[in-house]
Every structure is written in C-alpha cells, then in structure tokens.
Design a protein around this motif. Structure first.
Motif, PDB file in Angstrom:
ATOM      1  N   CYS A   1       0.799  -1.214   0.000  1.00  0.00           N
ATOM      2  CA  CYS A   1       0.000   0.000   0.000  1.00  0.00           C
ATOM      3  C   CYS A   1       0.837   1.273   0.000  1.00  0.00           C
ATOM      4  CB  CYS A   1      -0.963   0.012   1.179  1.00  0.00           C
ATOM      5  SG  CYS A   1      -0.119   0.131   2.759  1.00  0.00           S
ATOM      6  N   ALA A   2       2.150   1.143   0.202  1.00  0.00           N
ATOM      7  CA  ALA A   2       2.966   2.368   0.337  1.00  0.00           C
ATOM      8  C   ALA A   2       2.822   3.276  -0.873  1.00  0.00           C
ATOM      9  CB  ALA A   2       4.433   2.001   0.565  1.00  0.00           C
ATOM     10  N   ARG A   3       2.887   2.682  -2.045  1.00  0.00           N
ATOM     11  CA  ARG A   3       2.833   3.504  -3.245  1.00  0.00           C
ATOM     12  C   ARG A   3       1.486   4.219  -3.422  1.00  0.00           C
ATOM     13  NH1 ARG A   3       4.482   1.747  -9.232  1.00  0.00           N
ATOM     14  NH2 ARG A   3       3.438   3.585 -10.016  1.00  0.00           N
ATOM     15  N   PRO A   4       0.390   3.455  -3.376  1.00  0.00           N
ATOM     16  CA  PRO A   4      -0.874   4.186  -3.519  1.00  0.00           C
ATOM     17  C   PRO A   4      -1.086   5.213  -2.416  1.00  0.00           C
ATOM     18  CG  PRO A   4      -1.260   1.846  -3.046  1.00  0.00           C
ATOM     19  CD  PRO A   4       0.185   1.996  -3.365  1.00  0.00           C
TER      20      PRO A   4
ATOM     21  N   ALA B   1       0.015  12.752  -2.511  1.00  0.00           N
ATOM     22  CA  ALA B   1       0.434  13.711  -3.530  1.00  0.00           C
ATOM     23  C   ALA B   1      -0.781  14.347  -4.207  1.00  0.00           C
ATOM     24  CB  ALA B   1       1.305  13.013  -4.570  1.00  0.00           C
ATOM     25  N   GLU B   2      -1.821  13.560  -4.386  1.00  0.00           N
ATOM     26  CA  GLU B   2      -2.994  14.121  -5.050  1.00  0.00           C
ATOM     27  C   GLU B   2      -3.935  14.801  -4.069  1.00  0.00           C
ATOM     28  OE1 GLU B   2      -4.673  11.239  -7.686  1.00  0.00           O
ATOM     29  OE2 GLU B   2      -2.679  10.720  -8.453  1.00  0.00           O
ATOM     30  N   GLN B   3      -3.460  14.916  -2.823  1.00  0.00           N
ATOM     31  CA  GLN B   3      -4.221  15.598  -1.777  1.00  0.00           C
ATOM     32  C   GLN B   3      -5.601  14.999  -1.575  1.00  0.00           C
ATOM     33  OE1 GLN B   3      -4.029  19.822  -2.249  1.00  0.00           O
ATOM     34  NE2 GLN B   3      -1.816  19.798  -2.495  1.00  0.00           N
ATOM     35  N   LEU B   4      -5.625  13.705  -1.632  1.00  0.00           N
ATOM     36  CA  LEU B   4      -6.869  13.017  -1.298  1.00  0.00           C
ATOM     37  C   LEU B   4      -6.840  12.563   0.153  1.00  0.00           C
ATOM     38  CD1 LEU B   4      -7.395  10.955  -4.574  1.00  0.00           C
ATOM     39  CD2 LEU B   4      -8.744  12.898  -3.782  1.00  0.00           C
ATOM     40  N   ILE B   5      -5.630  12.314   0.667  1.00  0.00           N
ATOM     41  CA  ILE B   5      -5.520  12.042   2.102  1.00  0.00           C
ATOM     42  C   ILE B   5      -4.475  12.966   2.706  1.00  0.00           C
ATOM     43  CG2 ILE B   5      -6.245   9.632   1.876  1.00  0.00           C
ATOM     44  CD1 ILE B   5      -3.427   8.736   2.126  1.00  0.00           C
TER      45      ILE B   5
ATOM     46  N   ARG C   1       0.275  14.725   6.774  1.00  0.00           N
ATOM     47  CA  ARG C   1       0.782  14.656   8.150  1.00  0.00           C
ATOM     48  C   ARG C   1       0.226  13.434   8.875  1.00  0.00           C
ATOM     49  NH1 ARG C   1       2.991  19.749   8.893  1.00  0.00           N
ATOM     50  NH2 ARG C   1       1.882  21.058   7.415  1.00  0.00           N
ATOM     51  N   ALA C   2      -1.065  13.240   8.735  1.00  0.00           N
ATOM     52  CA  ALA C   2      -1.691  12.093   9.396  1.00  0.00           C
ATOM     53  C   ALA C   2      -1.057  10.798   8.888  1.00  0.00           C
ATOM     54  CB  ALA C   2      -3.191  12.082   9.142  1.00  0.00           C
ATOM     55  N   ALA C   3      -0.788  10.745   7.582  1.00  0.00           N
ATOM     56  CA  ALA C   3      -0.197   9.529   7.016  1.00  0.00           C
ATOM     57  C   ALA C   3       1.151   9.253   7.660  1.00  0.00           C
ATOM     58  CB  ALA C   3      -0.063   9.656   5.507  1.00  0.00           C
TER      59      ALA C   3
ATOM     60  N   LEU D   1      -8.988  11.469   5.402  1.00  0.00           N
ATOM     61  CA  LEU D   1      -9.372  12.086   4.134  1.00  0.00           C
ATOM     62  C   LEU D   1      -9.302  13.608   4.187  1.00  0.00           C
ATOM     63  CD1 LEU D   1     -12.516   9.863   3.400  1.00  0.00           C
ATOM     64  CD2 LEU D   1     -10.309   9.772   2.190  1.00  0.00           C
ATOM     65  N   THR D   2      -8.866  14.200   3.079  1.00  0.00           N
ATOM     66  CA  THR D   2      -8.983  15.650   2.924  1.00  0.00           C
ATOM     67  C   THR D   2     -10.397  15.939   2.439  1.00  0.00           C
ATOM     68  OG1 THR D   2      -8.392  15.533   0.610  1.00  0.00           O
ATOM     69  CG2 THR D   2      -6.575  15.798   2.181  1.00  0.00           C
ATOM     70  N   LEU D   3     -10.719  17.212   2.274  1.00  0.00           N
ATOM     71  CA  LEU D   3     -12.060  17.553   1.805  1.00  0.00           C
ATOM     72  C   LEU D   3     -12.315  16.925   0.437  1.00  0.00           C
ATOM     73  CD1 LEU D   3     -14.738  18.989   1.926  1.00  0.00           C
ATOM     74  CD2 LEU D   3     -13.618  21.089   1.163  1.00  0.00           C
TER      75      LEU D   3
END
Ligand SMILES: Nc1nc2c(ncn2[C@@H]2O[C@H](COP(=O)(O)OP(=O)(O)OP(=O)(O)O)[C@@H](O)[C@H]2O)c(=O)[nH]1
Ligand SMILES: C[S@@+](CC[C@H](N)C(=O)[O-])C[C@H]1O[C@@H](n2cnc3c(N)ncnc32)[C@H](O)[C@@H]1O
Ligand code: SF4
Ligand SMILES: [Mg+2]
Lengths: 380, 619
Positions: free
Chosen positions: A337-340, A346-350, A353-355, A362-364
């Motif tokens: 799962c590291a890559r996804p 990078a795509e600001q979907l999550i 910092r939390a990761a 999740l981001t907005l």
C-alpha cells in the motif's frame, strides 16, 4: 471488549417517499399485520436476545425506521424500559429516536423525555417546498423548527437530516435549506447526497425521463459549500455525512457502528453485529412475527466474518471517519500500500501529516472520493 | 400422388440408378428449410409428433435467428411408379456469407431445386446460387414457393424464371412449404429429371468430404459423398491429402437422425466416424480412400474460401486464452472458412486475429464461441486486408489496422467487390446515392422484368462489409437484395486513424479509412468513448489522430464525487457487498496508460453503433 448497543427498527410509514428503499411499510403494505401488536413482538425478541447475549449494559439505544414516532410515545417508552430492564443501562447512555417532523408535538416529546429519551433526530431533508415535493415529503416545513425548538427546551440533544442533490434542486435552494437548519441551532447535522436506489419510484421516474438524474458535480459543489458553511458556524465533520458542534455532540450510536462495536438490532429487517457475527432479521413484519411466535430468532443471512472481512470493514468504515483509519489495517489488507498511499497524499486526497503518523485521514477532496481512495489504497 | 415408399432401399447396397442427389438453393428466407420440413414429413422419416418448423436448423443460433447456417444432408425414401428411390436432399443456407457452404453442397449433387419466393421474386442470391449450380453442371428445377400467400404472383415470376434459365413458364412448379401443396409433385419431378449418380463400383474407393463437424459425444463426424467404390465399417481408410490412416468405426446415413449402415456405395451420401479428435485430420474437400485398395488420384477438392473480413477476438478474462484457442480449433473443423492466428493488443491482452467471410459470419462465430464453449469475448472493429507499399519498396499486408506502417507510404491497395443489387425500379435513385456515398462505380444497370432492376457496382469491400446491407434494406423498404464477389485489389486514398486516451494509443480502435472519412470516424469514436469511459480522478483527453495530426478531440472531465453518502445505519453487510462488487468490476477494467477502461466500454464502442447488441453482451 466491545461495547453493547441496541437498535430498534420501527417499520411503519404513513406514505412512502419516492426515493426511499428502507424496510418500511404503509398500512396497505402490511398485509394485515397490526401495528398494535408490534410492542409485544419486540418484547419477545428482547427476551430471546437476552438468552443469547446475557446481560450487557447498553451504551446507546436508537429507535429508527421507518417512522418510530408513528407509534404512541408510551409504546416507545415501554420498549425502552423493557430493554433497560433486560440489559441495564450505562451511565450517561444516549437514547435517540428518529422523528418525522409532523408526527410529534409538545406532549409527545415530553412523554419521550420523561421516559428516558435524550436525543432526537428529525427528518427535515429540505426547507424548500419544491424540493420537498420532488422528494414526495409530506411534512409541513415549518413544523421542523417548531419541534426542534420544543425538543431543545425539554433538554433533548437535537439533530436534523438533510438531503442534497434532489432532481432539480439548485445551489441556492440547498443553501437556503442549510441556513434554515442552522437557524434552528441543532447540536448535530446529517447531510446525505440523494442516492437513486434501484426499484424506487424515483428511479422509475428518472429512467422514464420524468425527472432529471442528480448531477454529481453539483452534489460535489453542494458538499463543499456545506462544509465551509458549517465550519464557519462551529460544526466539525466527524464522519463523511455528519457534523456536530462538539465531540460530545456526535451520534454515539452511529459511532458504535462505525467503530465495529456490538449491537443487537430489534424489529423486522434490523441488522445486528455481535461477537464477529452479522445477521439481519426477516424483512416483512408478518414473517418476523410468525418466527417469533414459533419461538425462533427471526434472523436470516447470518455471516461469521472472516478475519479479512473484519479488516475490510474496519477499513471501509474507518476511512469515513474524521479520526481516520489505522495504516496497519491497510497494510494487512494490502502489503503493497505504500505507493498508492503516497500517490493519494500527492494528489491531496488524504492528509500527509496524518499519514506520517500512521493514519489515513481524508482531505475535503478525498471525502468526496472516499470510495476511490479506499479502492486505491487496498489495491483493488 | 406418389405413395410413401413402403420399403426403404438399404444403404450400401443401393443401385445408383435409384439414387437422386439434390440440394435446395435460394435467396435467404425464400423457404428452403420449410420446404425441407415438408419433404421430411411427406417421406415419413419424421413423424408429425416430432416435427417442428425448420427441423434441420438444429443449432441454437439457427433457431434463434431463423436462418440456416450449415448445410444438412438427409436421406429420404420415395416411390415412383412402383420403384423405390433413395433421395439425398441437402438444405443450404441463403446468406451471402455462407455461399461456400452452398458450393460444397453442390459438389455432392446432380440436381438443384431453385426455390423462389412467389411474393418476392428473383433476388440477388437467387442469381448467385443459380450461377454456382450451372457452373457445377447441375440439373436445375425451378420452383415457386409460398404460393399460399395472397401477395404471391406465380405467373409473373414463372415468366421471369423461364427467361432466366430457358424453358416454359409452365415447367416451373408451384409449391407451398407451409401447406405442403405441390411438394409430392416436386419429389416426383426430382426423380424424373435429376440424373442418377454415376461411378465405378469396382474402382478403388473415393469419397468426397463435403462437411465435417465436431460433436462432443461422437468426436469428429465427416460427411461424404461416395463417387467410386465402396466403404465399409472397420475398414482402414486414408485421407488422401494428409495420408493419415484411420479406422472407420461407424458409417451411416442421416435420415435425419444418424442411422448406422453396413457401408456406403457409389452415389450415396452419408457420414463416417473414425474416433479422431484432432480436428485437422478430416478436411473438407479431401478425398477418402481405403488402405487396402487406395485410389491413385484424389478428387478435385474445393477451393478454400478466402476470408474477407478480419477482427481481433479476445477473451474478456485473460486466463481464458487457452480455452479460446481450443474452441477455435474445434470450430475450425466444421467451418473451413475460419482462419486465425495469435495476436496481442495493449488494450485487450492476448487473443486471435480471425478472418471471416463477412460480418454475419463474424457474428455467428463469436456467438458460437461464447455459447458452445462458455467464453466471454470481445471483438475489435472488423477490417479488410490492405496491401501497403512503402516508398522504400517494402510491401506489407495489413489485417490489423494498428499494424498499418507509420513511415512513408507510397500506395495502399484495398480489396474490391462487384456487387449485384436487385430492387424494384423506384429505388434506383436511392441505391445509386448509397453506392456513390460508398465510393462505388457503376458497371451497368439492367431490367429483369418490367419493374425489377439489377444494378452492378464496383465497390471497396471495406465500404460494404459493415452496415451497407442495413442501409440498403432500409432505403429500399426491405425490397433491395445484395450479392457480391471479390474482384481483386485497387488503390485507395486511405489513412489510418488512431484513437488516443491521455496520449496513449488504444490499438483496438485504430481504423483504416478513406481520407475523406477520417474526420467523421474520429469524431464518432471520440464522442462514443467520451460517453462510455467513466470519469477518472483526473481529466482524460480523447483524441483522434492521423499520423501526428490531431483531427478530433474530446475530454472526460475529472470525477469529483465517488462516495456513497447515505445513512445505512447498521447495514454494514450491504456496504461491504458494494465494495466487493467494485472489486469484481475492477477485474473487468483494462488499463490504458493510467486510464481505467471497463471492458463494457470497449465492447460498446466496438459494437458499431448497435447499442442493443452491446447491452446484451454487457449483461
Ligand atoms: N406463407 C408461407 N410462408 C413460408 C413458406 N415457406 C417458408 N415460409 C416462411 O418464410 C420464412 C423463411 O423460411 P425458411 O424455411 O427458414 O427459409 P430459408 O430459405 O431456409 O432461409 P435461410 O436458410 O435463412 O436462407 C419463415 O418465416 C417461414 O415460415 C410458405 O410456403 N408459405
Ligand atoms: C432511515 S431514514 C428514516 C428517517 C425518517 N423516516 C424520515 O424520513 O424522516 C434516515 C435518513 O436517511 C436519509 N435517506 C433516506 N433515503 C435516502 C436516499 N435515497 N438517499 C439519501 N439519503 C436518504 C434521509 O435523510 C433520512 O432522514
Ligand atoms: S418517512 Fe423516512 S423511512 Fe418513511 S418512506 Fe420516507 S424516508 Fe423512508
Ligand atoms: Mg434455411
């Protein structure tokens, strides 16, 4: 040890709303099942459940539907007291009922409050008459504010349910509904994107071209606007579709579902989850009653969840929460799962910092694409 | 009326003098199979209880579509003037794609019943099949069918038929395959006019294989027509082209169910079972002889039909590739016209480039593969064969548009056909318009009666294999009929149009089209794909390009919402099932670069505008 919760499904509605596919029946659809018998059947199921799980203190109780408030307040109170007598009640337990706005009045609410209920969730859906008409909601929009006011006065915690994205609903109409809801100063707001469920009247109308299909882009705009508007008012999201002013304002009962606690769902079609096992009750009240009369638990579709399924559920539900999902769960399901995960950051979907701290939050933008994020990180 | 034969002639011992071999030929739907039904009933070999319409159309596909795809040979008894005869009747297909089935059947016969629908008259395939029968020196028996129909005009068409083949209009029999009227007279006439087979009973055995099918219970069943000598069960037989030797385990005739016999003699039609499983060992057109007394010279075989249309066939589930190969091998046995070789596509994985006789043939092969072998398939847009010459003199044969060379092309040759179109004269204008729009040049135009016109055109094959016939039918309100034959290659101003998703070429969508039609193809495909490909988390440009030049573009906007936000309460199982469904869906996704394309989108985009058919496949 998991906490224990009770859900009571009251499967009656005066009319069926065009969009709704919940397990609920109008008087004609009951095939002669008498609503007045419902309480006695509940009693039977409660007695059977007690034999099964033994006495376990209830942290929350939730009456949902259907329309629980079609039953006399005394019956709801009675059902609650049977539950409490059987299982016991934890200190500070949350006791909620859903209510259709025009099924309650001051007296009804007082009876519930005195009977132990302390939270009430109103099915407001919209403040705009045209939108309510599209949804085939029959309630008078003004009754919501009145009843929220009364409920608050009597010391209930309050919540309202909203639906956005009804066919033809404009952005301005949505904003108006949200403003009206905020003006009532509820403690909690749920906002659901309208889902066109197969088999509903709405689905037929849409496929016949009588109503337009909800526009997903507009739904996304509405969600984003809602988020910023609620944030300004001091509401915080704690689940994709749920906002509250303070952590104590969260729906404790729903949090129990999402955190995978144990609960027994009473009533026709209700779902239960106890000790790694899921099942649901038979759907039609007559069949439900018949099985109980025969002395058996009216359950079908019993599943003993495998370890993987349990993890998948944790991922599925956890991702929808503000507190997010433990990356260890993800790793167990998808060692690669590291890559996804890094792509999603990078795509600001999550949240990056939390990761780094081992959680998927999740981001907005990610909240609107939550199912996609889940598939990606699980490598599906 | 002739009485039903009381005794049948025993196969293997039948005097060739009392054998008549004939086939029924006609334009599609003129009632061949229905007439055959009446013959089966009248001769008593199928009883009324077992009878069903188009009895000999046994394949599911034939029954569903109501057309004959494979020829069927049946032995029937009939009595005339106190003598019992054995009739071998072959029902043939009418569709132009299956002309080769007709020509094989003709080679097993001495006579042909030329059937014409008395309400429709002479059509393009009537002429085409008549021509084939005359080339084979067959005795032609002209017959008007469907005279029970109120719209039937037997007088008029008898006249036209007589003009065509000579003779008196009164010699043209009138029958109804539906009511059975006139069918007994036809059987009598067949006995009177069709010559009996002639062969040398004492010569080494020679039997012509005219059909060969794979049957999962019986293995390979080989249908033969005995020319000389005799074959008997348990005999060691030899295929003359491959020299392969087998034992004849079973010999029989179809009547119409298989009946085991003591062998086959001169002029007889029947089947052999040798227990071979390998499909290539029993080739249509080959000659069978015996090991004990081998013939020296093989019979003249059939020229194998050349495939005209090519398409890539891929299993939707990549792991089915070996099964697809197996299935093709088996189908090939009973379908000599089918050719295939392995091919790989970026978008579709491993599959086969297959050659077909036409579009119906393609459709039927894919359907049989799916149905009889349980495969889920996807077929790329059909293409014809191009001969490309490069500036540097290299010559390349292109059956797959994505292999069209990228360098400097000097010229491109494409296959041409001579098309014969028959229609009432009122439609001449629309037909000419249609043919001109398809790059056709008129050869001639001829009146076949007072209101029936025959137009002949030279057209690029690529222009007619797809939807030409549909257009012809709709523009002539169903009255136009079409036949065509290959007439070699001609130079065309052709270019390759590529379709790009986010800059990556999707090989399955490349097409070779006339320069003037490149733009239209580009707009059509990009538009279709925009509708079919689900939104991705980023914007996806879809472009059509000729070489490096972009000729059309569309884009799929980025997806903004992909989440179920509804209160499901405790119904977690339902949520999990949704996730599991998505997992399943993912298996049917193909990656083109970073873009996820569902199989369904490929299928629908490749389905040539036929939405209904695509739908059926999706489900
Ligand atoms: N009224 C009438 N209809 C007939 C007659 N013969 C056949 N038909 C109808 O014509 C249609 C085509 O009949 P088939 O026997 O399948 O025709 P075919 O020539 O075998 O067709 P292909 O094998 O596809 O070329 C069917 O709907 C038959 O019911 C007839 O004598 N009278
Ligand atoms: C279990 S329902 C019943 C509540 C109550 N009977 C009522 O309608 O007010 C709870 C909530 O689910 C939401 N809901 C029901 N059907 C929905 C749909 N098709 N799409 C989105 N939300 C839906 C509504 O907001 C509703 O208030
Ligand atoms: S009132 Fe609520 S439960 Fe009843 S039909 Fe309407 S949405 Fe469904
Ligand atoms: Mg037929």
């Amino acid at each position: 040890m998991a906490t224990f919760h009770a859900y009571v499904h009251v499967p009656f509605c005066r009319v069926r709303c065009g969009y709704c596919d919940f397990n609920t029946y109008t008087a004609t659809e009951l095939n002669g099942y008498p609503q007045t018998a419902f309480l006695s059947h509940l009693r039977t199921e409660i007695a059977l459940s007690l034999e099964q799980v033994g006495r376990r203190e209830l942290k929350t109780v939730f009456f949902g539907g259907g329309t629980p408030t079609l039953l006399p307040a005394s019956e709801l109170v009675e059902a609650l007291s049977v539950l409490v007598d059987s299982f016991g009640l934890a200190a500070g337990a949350e006791i909620t009922t859903e209510a259709n706005p025009d099924t309650v009045d001051e007296k009804y609410l007082r009876e519930l409050r005195q009977g132990g209920f302390n939270r009430i969730s109103f099915g407001m859906q919209s403040a705009v008459p045209e939108v309510l008409a599209t949804l085939e909601r029959t309630h008078d929009p003004d009754s919501v504010a009145r009843n929220v006011f009364l409920a608050k006065n009597q010391g209930f915690k309050t919540s309202v349910d909203l639906i956005y994205g009804a066919p033809g609903e404009t952005m301005d109409q949505w904003k108006l509904s949200v403003e009206v809801a905020l003006a009532m100063e509820p403690d909690h707001i749920s906002a659901y994107a309208l889902i066109v469920e197969p088999g509903t009247k709405l689905a037929r109308q849409i496929s016949a071209g009588e109503k337009p299909l909800p526009d997903e882009d507009l739904q996304a705009d509405k969600y984003e606007w809602l988020e910023s508007r609620l944030e300004r008012e001091g509401f915080h999201w704690y689940e994709l579709s749920n906002w509250s002013k303070i952590a104590e304002g969260n729906s404790g009962h729903n949090m129990a579902y999402w955190r995978g606690q144990d609960w027994w769902g009473f009533g026709p079609g209700a779902n239960s989850h106890v000790a790694g096992r899921r099942w649901s009750n038979v759907k039609h009240p007559s069949n439900y009653a018949q099985l109980l009369v025969d002395g058996s638990i009216p359950s079908v579709d019993i599943e003993l969840l495998t370890e993987t399924q349990q993890l998948e559920e944790r991922a599925m539900l956890g991702l929808r929460l503000r507190e997010g999902l433990d990356l260890d769960v993800v790793k167990k399901l998808n060692p690669q799962c590291a890559r996804p995960v890094s792509e999603m950051v990078a795509e600001q979907l999550i949240d990056g910092r939390a990761a780094l701290q081992g959680r998927v939050v999740l981001t907005l933008r990610g909240r609107l694409l939550a199912d996609l994020v889940l598939r990606k990180i699980l490598g599906l | 009326m002739s009485p039903r034969a009381k005794n049948r002639l025993e196969p293997a011992k039948t005097n060739p003098e009392f054998i008549r071999n004939f086939c029924i030929i006609a334009h599609i739907d003129h009632g061949k199979s229905t007439l055959a039904d009446r013959m089966l009933q009248l001769t008593g070999i199928v009883d009324d209880r077992s009878m069903r319409a188009q009895y000999l159309d046994r394949m599911d596909i034939e029954r569903e579509r109501g057309i004959t795809i494979k020829s069927q040979a049946v032995r029937m008894p009939w009595e005339l003037e106190g003598q019992t005869y054995a009739l071998n009747m072959i029902d043939t297909p009418g569709h132009v794609d299956f002309t080769y089935e007709v020509s094989r059947s003709l080679a097993a016969c001495e006579g042909a019943v030329l059937l014409v629908d008395a309400a429709q008259g002479i059509e393009a395939q009537t002429l085409a099949n008549l021509y084939l029968a005359m080339e084979n020196d067959l005795e032609i028996i002209p017959v008007l069918n469907k005279i029970d129909l109120p719209a039937a005009q037997p007088e008029k068409y008898a006249e036209e038929l007589a003009n065509l083949i000579g003779g008196d209009p009164e010699d043209c029999l009138r029958v109804s395959g539906k009511t059975g009227i006139g069918v007994d007279a036809l059987l009598d006439k067949i006995i009177r006019t069709v010559p009996n087979p002639i062969g040398d009973p004492n010569a080494p055995a020679r039997a012509m294989i005219f059909d060969s099918v794979y049957d999962s219970y019986r293995g390979v069943v080989t249908y033969v027509r005995m020319i000389d000598g005799h074959l008997a069960p348990r005999e060691r037989i030899q295929m003359m082209s491959t020299r392969a030797v087998h034992e004849a385990l079973e010999i029989g005739v179809s009547s119409p169910e298989p009946e085991v016999t003591k062998g086959l003699g001169v002029g007889e039609v029947g089947y052999l079972i040798t227990g071979v499983k390998d499909v290539r060992q029993s080739k249509v057109g080959d000659t069978v002889t015996t090991v004990a007394n081998p013939a020296k010279e093989a019979l003249k075989g059939y020229s194998e039909p050349l495939p005209m249309v090519f398409s890539g066939i891929y299993p939707i589930d990549g792991s089915d590739y070996p099964n697809l190969r197996d299935a093709l091998d088996k189908l090939k046995l009973s379908d000599a016209a089918l050719v295939y070789e392995p091919e790989t596509s970026v978008a579709l994985g491993f599959g086969f480039r297959c050659g077909f006789l036409g579009l119906l043939h393609l459709e039927i092969v894919t359907e049989r593969l799916e149905r009889e072998f349980g495969l889920d398939l996807i077929a790329t847009a059909p293409s014809v064969v191009y001969e490309v010459t490069m500036d540097d003199g290299r010559e390349i044969t292109v059956t797959n548009p994505s292999e069209f060379p990228t360098g400097k092309v000097k010229k491109v040759l494409e296959p041409m056909v001579r098309a014969t179109i028959l229609a009432p004269k009122d439609y001449v204008g629309v037909i000419m318009e249609l043919c001109q729009g398809r790059r056709g040049t008129m050869i001639d135009m001829q009146y076949l009666g007072e209101d029936r016109v025959q137009l002949r055109y030279t057209l690029p094959l690529a222009e007619i294999v797809f939807d030409f016939f549909d257009h012809l039918k709709s523009k002539t309100q169903g009255y136009g009929s079409l036949d065509y034959e290959e007439v070699g290659l001609a130079e065309g101003d052709l270019v390759k149009v590529d379709i790009l998703l986010q800059g990556d070429q999707v090989d399955a969508f490349s097409a070779i089209v006339h320069r003037d039609k490149a733009y239209a193809y580009g707009v059509l495909m990009t538009g279709k794909l925009r509708e079919l490909i689900p939104r991705q988390q980023f914007e996806v440009p879809i472009q059509a390009a000729v070489g490096a030049r972009i000729i059309a573009r569309e884009s799929i906007r980025a997806m903004r919402k992909d989440v179920l936000a509804k209160c499901y309460g405790g119904d977690i199982s339902r949520k999990r099932k949704l996730l599991e469904k998505q997992k399943e869906g993912k298996k049917r996704m193909k990656m083109v670069g970073r873009v996820e394309v569902p199989q369904e989108a490929f299928i629908a985009a490749l389905s040539n505008g036929d939405e209904k058919k695509a739908d059926k496949k999706i489900r």
